[in-house]
Structures are given as C-alpha cells and as structure tokens.
Design a protein around this motif. Structure first.
Motif, PDB file in Angstrom:
ATOM      1  N   LEU A  11       0.833  -1.212   0.000  1.00 12.09           N
ATOM      2  CA  LEU A  11       0.000   0.000   0.000  1.00 12.09           C
ATOM      3  C   LEU A  11       0.865   1.259   0.000  1.00 12.09           C
ATOM      4  CD1 LEU A  11      -2.970  -0.872   2.374  1.00 12.09           C
ATOM      5  CD2 LEU A  11      -3.077  -0.284  -0.048  1.00 12.09           C
ATOM      6  N   ILE A  12       1.917   1.259   0.796  1.00 12.50           N
ATOM      7  CA  ILE A  12       2.805   2.426   0.846  1.00 12.50           C
ATOM      8  C   ILE A  12       3.456   2.647  -0.510  1.00 12.50           C
ATOM      9  CG2 ILE A  12       4.969   3.304   1.824  1.00 12.50           C
ATOM     10  CD1 ILE A  12       4.078   2.031   4.493  1.00 12.50           C
ATOM     11  N   ILE A  13       3.944   1.582  -1.140  1.00 12.79           N
ATOM     12  CA  ILE A  13       4.558   1.704  -2.468  1.00 12.79           C
ATOM     13  C   ILE A  13       3.540   2.195  -3.480  1.00 12.79           C
ATOM     14  CG2 ILE A  13       5.556   0.379  -4.373  1.00 12.79           C
ATOM     15  CD1 ILE A  13       7.008  -1.308  -2.215  1.00 12.79           C
ATOM     16  N   LEU A  14       2.337   1.674  -3.445  1.00 12.69           N
ATOM     17  CA  LEU A  14       1.277   2.105  -4.358  1.00 12.69           C
ATOM     18  C   LEU A  14       0.944   3.583  -4.164  1.00 12.69           C
ATOM     19  CD1 LEU A  14      -0.712   1.220  -6.553  1.00 12.69           C
ATOM     20  CD2 LEU A  14      -2.320   0.657  -4.739  1.00 12.69           C
ATOM     21  N   ILE A  15       0.882   4.023  -2.924  1.00 12.69           N
ATOM     22  CA  ILE A  15       0.597   5.431  -2.633  1.00 12.69           C
ATOM     23  C   ILE A  15       1.733   6.318  -3.153  1.00 12.69           C
ATOM     24  CG2 ILE A  15       0.407   7.130  -0.759  1.00 12.69           C
ATOM     25  CD1 ILE A  15      -1.214   4.949   0.765  1.00 12.69           C
ATOM     26  N   VAL A  17       3.898   5.662  -5.588  1.00  9.80           N
ATOM     27  CA  VAL A  17       3.894   5.656  -7.054  1.00  9.80           C
ATOM     28  C   VAL A  17       2.774   6.543  -7.587  1.00  9.80           C
ATOM     29  CG1 VAL A  17       3.468   4.206  -9.087  1.00  9.80           C
ATOM     30  CG2 VAL A  17       5.044   3.435  -7.312  1.00  9.80           C
ATOM     31  N   THR A  18       1.587   6.439  -6.999  1.00  6.60           N
ATOM     32  CA  THR A  18       0.450   7.264  -7.420  1.00  6.60           C
ATOM     33  C   THR A  18       0.752   8.745  -7.202  1.00  6.60           C
ATOM     34  OG1 THR A  18      -1.072   5.476  -6.875  1.00  6.60           O
ATOM     35  CG2 THR A  18      -2.017   7.680  -7.096  1.00  6.60           C
ATOM     36  N   TYR A  19       1.306   9.073  -6.037  1.00  2.00           N
ATOM     37  CA  TYR A  19       1.630  10.462  -5.734  1.00  2.00           C
ATOM     38  C   TYR A  19       2.665  11.010  -6.718  1.00  2.00           C
ATOM     39  CZ  TYR A  19       3.451  14.571  -3.384  1.00  2.00           C
ATOM     40  OH  TYR A  19       3.869  15.841  -3.112  1.00  2.00           O
ATOM     41  N   SER A  20       3.728  10.241  -6.969  1.00  2.00           N
ATOM     42  CA  SER A  20       4.755  10.737  -7.882  1.00  2.00           C
ATOM     43  C   SER A  20       4.224  10.877  -9.301  1.00  2.00           C
ATOM     44  CB  SER A  20       6.025   9.901  -7.861  1.00  2.00           C
ATOM     45  OG  SER A  20       5.786   8.559  -7.793  1.00  2.00           O
ATOM     46  N   PHE A  21       3.343  10.007  -9.728  1.00  2.00           N
ATOM     47  CA  PHE A  21       2.728  10.147 -11.048  1.00  2.00           C
ATOM     48  C   PHE A  21       1.871  11.399 -11.087  1.00  2.00           C
ATOM     49  CE2 PHE A  21      -0.675   9.303 -14.130  1.00  2.00           C
ATOM     50  CZ  PHE A  21       0.097   9.136 -15.258  1.00  2.00           C
TER      51      PHE A  21
END
Length: 167
Positions: A11-15, A17-21
């Motif tokens: 979840l942290i990695i997904l968050i 990645v989403t934030y940086s995108f």
C-alpha cells in the motif's frame, strides 16, 4: 503477521507511485489573460495587453517546474518569427523563469532573451520583467490587472521570494 506487513508495504509503495505520477504528470494550460504593460515609477502610462499562454507545466518530484509552450503577447514585436515562438522556461527556487527563444536562422543558431517571468501555480496570474530590468524603472507586463496598483500587488505577491524590497 507477515501478510499484514506485505500488505502495508504494498500500500505504501502504491501510494508513493500514485503520488509521484500525480505530481510529475504534465498539466495543460490554454489561457488568455488581460493585463497591462507599464513602467515602474510611472503610474500614468499604462497600456492594456492580451496575453495568450498555451503549453504544459511539468514538475519534478523535488518541486522544480518547467513550462513548454507558447507565450504570446498581442501586438508585441519580437525578433523571433511567429512559427518559432515555442519556448522552454525552467523556474528557479525564487519562482523566476527566463524567457529565451532559440532557433536557427540562415543556417546559424540564435537566441533572443525577452525577460523573466513569474507565475502562480495555475497560470492565472503572471508578471513579466522585460529586458534588462531594474526595480526602480523597469518595464513590466502583469495580468490580470487593469490598474498600476493591481499590477504592483500581483507582482509583489508573485515575486515575493525574488525581491528584497517590495515594488
């Protein structure tokens, strides 16, 4: 327990990645702003101008901002042909970006410096310092503004990190 840790890390990695995108994804701008052209210290001579901004802003993960597109100020004479007015502006830590056009004319490269630009986060407020500018009598273009004092207010706000003393 291991499964919980894997889910949390995922979840942290997904968050992240989403934030940086979301932060780095280019944002399109196509705006027409009404403003004024004026000289600092001269409240009497102001001229209405129309500024067209068409391009995109890219941000890095570390907050660096770059604009690529066309800045067109109606009735402004430039030493750059209309079809070659695409410009890349990199903004520094003070929020200032240099407007420098470049191209090839008669087989030789050229550059034309127009001035510096300050913008707010969504390009609805813009101030341009024309040419070799100074804070006492420099020429500026500010939008949206109808009066000298509106222009100074917007300019002081946008240039807050750049100026030592307000205009």
């Amino acid at each position: 327990m291991k499964r919980k840790i894997v889910v949390i890390v995922t979840l942290i990695i997904l968050i992240l990645v989403t934030y940086s995108f979301w932060v780095t994804f280019p944002k399109q701008h196509d705006k027409t702003l009404q403003g004024i052209y004026y000289q600092l210290g001269n409240e009497e001579e102001i001229y209405e101008v129309t500024m067209h901004i068409e391009g995109e802003i890219r941000r890095s993960l570390f907050g660096e901002k770059t604009f690529e597109g066309v800045l067109d100020i109606e009735d402004e004479e430039l030493a750059v042909p209309k079809g070659e007015r695409n410009v890349t502006i990199k903004f520094d830590g003070d929020g200032r970006g240099d407007i420098v056009y470049s191209g090839i004319r008669n087989g030789s490269p050229y550059t034309h410096g127009y001035g510096s630009i300050f913008v707010n986060h969504n390009f609805t407020e813009v101030t341009i310092l024309k040419g070799s500018w100074n804070a006492k009598e420099g020429y500026m273009i500010t939008a949206p503004a109808k009066t000298y004092f509106e222009a100074l207010t917007i300019s002081n706000e946008l240039m807050g990190e750049f100026l030592k003393v307000p205009l």
